[in-house]
Design a protein around this motif. Structure first.
Motif, PDB file in Angstrom:
ATOM      1  N   LEU A 299     -10.006   7.497 -16.182  1.00 49.79           N
ATOM      2  CA  LEU A 299      -9.168   8.131 -15.166  1.00 49.79           C
ATOM      3  C   LEU A 299      -7.743   7.613 -15.267  1.00 49.79           C
ATOM      4  O   LEU A 299      -7.518   6.448 -15.587  1.00 49.79           O
ATOM      5  N   GLY A 300      -6.780   8.486 -14.958  1.00 49.61           N
ATOM      6  CA  GLY A 300      -5.412   8.024 -14.834  1.00 49.61           C
ATOM      7  C   GLY A 300      -5.282   7.119 -13.621  1.00 49.61           C
ATOM      8  O   GLY A 300      -6.053   7.231 -12.662  1.00 49.61           O
ATOM      9  N   PHE A 301      -4.284   6.218 -13.666  1.00 47.60           N
ATOM     10  CA  PHE A 301      -4.145   5.248 -12.577  1.00 47.60           C
ATOM     11  C   PHE A 301      -3.958   5.941 -11.241  1.00 47.60           C
ATOM     12  O   PHE A 301      -4.582   5.571 -10.241  1.00 47.60           O
ATOM     13  N   HIS A 302      -3.116   6.952 -11.162  1.00 41.12           N
ATOM     14  CA  HIS A 302      -2.823   7.611  -9.891  1.00 41.12           C
ATOM     15  C   HIS A 302      -4.045   8.357  -9.350  1.00 41.12           C
ATOM     16  O   HIS A 302      -4.289   8.360  -8.136  1.00 41.12           O
ATOM     17  N   THR A 303      -4.818   8.975 -10.243  1.00 40.46           N
ATOM     18  CA  THR A 303      -6.043   9.643  -9.802  1.00 40.46           C
ATOM     19  C   THR A 303      -7.057   8.617  -9.303  1.00 40.46           C
ATOM     20  O   THR A 303      -7.747   8.836  -8.298  1.00 40.46           O
ATOM     21  N   ALA A 304      -7.131   7.470  -9.987  1.00 39.38           N
ATOM     22  CA  ALA A 304      -8.038   6.405  -9.554  1.00 39.38           C
ATOM     23  C   ALA A 304      -7.634   5.873  -8.184  1.00 39.38           C
ATOM     24  O   ALA A 304      -8.491   5.588  -7.333  1.00 39.38           O
TER      25      ALA A 304
ATOM     26  N   GLY B 215       4.239   4.897   0.471  1.00 40.99           N
ATOM     27  CA  GLY B 215       3.776   4.333  -0.793  1.00 40.99           C
ATOM     28  C   GLY B 215       3.146   5.382  -1.691  1.00 40.99           C
ATOM     29  O   GLY B 215       3.390   5.407  -2.908  1.00 40.99           O
ATOM     30  N   GLY B 216       2.329   6.259  -1.108  1.00 41.26           N
ATOM     31  CA  GLY B 216       1.739   7.334  -1.898  1.00 41.26           C
ATOM     32  C   GLY B 216       2.776   8.292  -2.432  1.00 41.26           C
ATOM     33  O   GLY B 216       2.698   8.750  -3.591  1.00 41.26           O
ATOM     34  N   MET B 217       3.774   8.598  -1.616  1.00 39.11           N
ATOM     35  CA  MET B 217       4.815   9.557  -2.004  1.00 39.11           C
ATOM     36  C   MET B 217       5.678   9.047  -3.161  1.00 39.11           C
ATOM     37  O   MET B 217       6.101   9.824  -4.019  1.00 39.11           O
ATOM     38  N   VAL B 218       5.949   7.753  -3.194  1.00 40.78           N
ATOM     39  CA  VAL B 218       6.866   7.227  -4.214  1.00 40.78           C
ATOM     40  C   VAL B 218       6.129   6.630  -5.414  1.00 40.78           C
ATOM     41  O   VAL B 218       6.767   6.089  -6.323  1.00 40.78           O
ATOM     42  N   SER B 219       4.803   6.730  -5.436  1.00 39.32           N
ATOM     43  CA  SER B 219       4.020   6.055  -6.474  1.00 39.32           C
ATOM     44  C   SER B 219       4.383   6.503  -7.882  1.00 39.32           C
ATOM     45  O   SER B 219       4.300   5.710  -8.829  1.00 39.32           O
ATOM     46  N   GLU B 220       4.800   7.752  -8.048  1.00 37.97           N
ATOM     47  CA  GLU B 220       5.118   8.254  -9.384  1.00 37.97           C
ATOM     48  C   GLU B 220       6.374   7.613  -9.965  1.00 37.97           C
ATOM     49  O   GLU B 220       6.632   7.725 -11.159  1.00 37.97           O
ATOM     50  N   HIS B 221       7.153   6.971  -9.137  1.00 39.92           N
ATOM     51  CA  HIS B 221       8.399   6.368  -9.603  1.00 39.92           C
ATOM     52  C   HIS B 221       8.192   4.958 -10.143  1.00 39.92           C
ATOM     53  O   HIS B 221       9.160   4.309 -10.561  1.00 39.92           O
TER      54      HIS B 221
ATOM     55  N   GLY C 168      -0.170  15.768  -6.218  1.00 35.60           N
ATOM     56  CA  GLY C 168      -1.255  16.335  -7.032  1.00 35.60           C
ATOM     57  C   GLY C 168      -2.217  15.315  -7.604  1.00 35.60           C
ATOM     58  O   GLY C 168      -2.982  15.620  -8.524  1.00 35.60           O
ATOM     59  N   HIS C 169      -2.240  14.088  -7.056  1.00 31.96           N
ATOM     60  CA  HIS C 169      -3.139  13.043  -7.574  1.00 31.96           C
ATOM     61  C   HIS C 169      -4.498  13.100  -6.867  1.00 31.96           C
ATOM     62  O   HIS C 169      -4.903  12.148  -6.221  1.00 31.96           O
ATOM     63  N   PHE C 170      -5.218  14.181  -7.007  1.00 35.19           N
ATOM     64  CA  PHE C 170      -6.456  14.275  -6.239  1.00 35.19           C
ATOM     65  C   PHE C 170      -7.475  15.142  -6.963  1.00 35.19           C
ATOM     66  O   PHE C 170      -7.247  16.317  -7.208  1.00 35.19           O
ATOM     67  N   GLU C 171      -8.626  14.524  -7.331  1.00 33.21           N
ATOM     68  CA  GLU C 171      -9.758  15.269  -7.889  1.00 33.21           C
ATOM     69  C   GLU C 171     -10.863  15.254  -6.844  1.00 33.21           C
ATOM     70  O   GLU C 171     -11.622  14.296  -6.739  1.00 33.21           O
ATOM     71  N   ILE C 172     -10.954  16.313  -6.078  1.00 39.84           N
ATOM     72  CA  ILE C 172     -11.791  16.314  -4.878  1.00 39.84           C
ATOM     73  C   ILE C 172     -13.277  16.138  -5.192  1.00 39.84           C
ATOM     74  O   ILE C 172     -13.983  15.423  -4.475  1.00 39.84           O
TER      75      ILE C 172
END
Length: 212
Positions: free
Chosen positions: A4-9, A53-59, A177-181
């Protein structure tokens, strides 16, 4: 190790933590150990921090986030295994602001300096949303060491704060978009079972053992 990618994890972790704590919350409420007033006062800035924190995680660089994850978990663990009698007065030595809130609950008295607690809980929420930890990992040591909250009350109250914080962090990540439901929900079923077992054990276990 699962690819899994870090953000998805991170997002999957937030869903699992939220589901687990909601599952165990009934047991803690029934025990009478959940301090709702404390959960609200500390939980609001934690939720705001988790969403940000979730919003800026991609940065943030993923490698940096992995190192930060390991470092924060080590720090929280190190603090919790210290001699609590030596640390018990740590919070009393802090300068007092006019925003001190004294709480009497279940026969215990503990004090919160909200000018200290508010930025700290925001920061904990921010890291939790960033790393998928939902805040309980450091909120409990914060409550116990700085503000003198008994361990069992801190754990039980955290079980109310964590779902709200996890959901706020999840919202921040979901916007990106970091979500695999399907993955998140299927793994959450397992964590719900574990939470039911763990919460029942927790309310009957010695505080020193829980801390360790």
């Amino acid at each position: 190790s699962c690819g899994l990618g870090f953000h998805t994890a991170v997002t999957t972790s937030l869903v699992m933590l939220t589901a687990a704590q909601i599952s165990g919350l009934y047991i803690f409420f029934r025990s009478g150990l959940v301090d709702v007033n404390m959960a609200v006062r500390l939980g609001v800035p934690t939720m705001v921090g988790a969403f940000v924190g979730g919003m800026v995680s991609e940065h943030f660089n993923v490698g940096f986030l992995v190192i930060l994850f390991a470092a924060t978990m080590f720090f929280a663990s190190y603090i919790m295994i210290q001699d609590q009698t030596r640390l018990a007065g740590a919070g009393k030595n802090l300068p007092r602001s006019p925003w001190v809130w004294q709480r009497d609950f279940m026969g215990y008295t503990y004090c919160f300096d909200m000018m200290v607690a508010t930025p700290l809980t925001f920061g904990i929420g921010f890291l939790g949303g960033l790393l998928g930890l939902a805040g309980g990992w450091l909120n409990i040591p914060l409550m116990v060491i700085l503000f003198g909250v008994p361990m069992k009350i801190a754990i039980a109250t955290s079980s109310l704060m964590v779902p709200a914080t996890g959901f706020a962090g999840l919202l921040g990540h979901s916007v990106l978009g970091h979500f695999e439901i399907k993955l998140a929900l299927s793994l959450s079923l397992i964590t719900i079972i574990g939470a039911q077992i763990g919460s029942r054990i927790s309310v009957k276990t010695d505080s020193n053992l829980l801390r360790f």
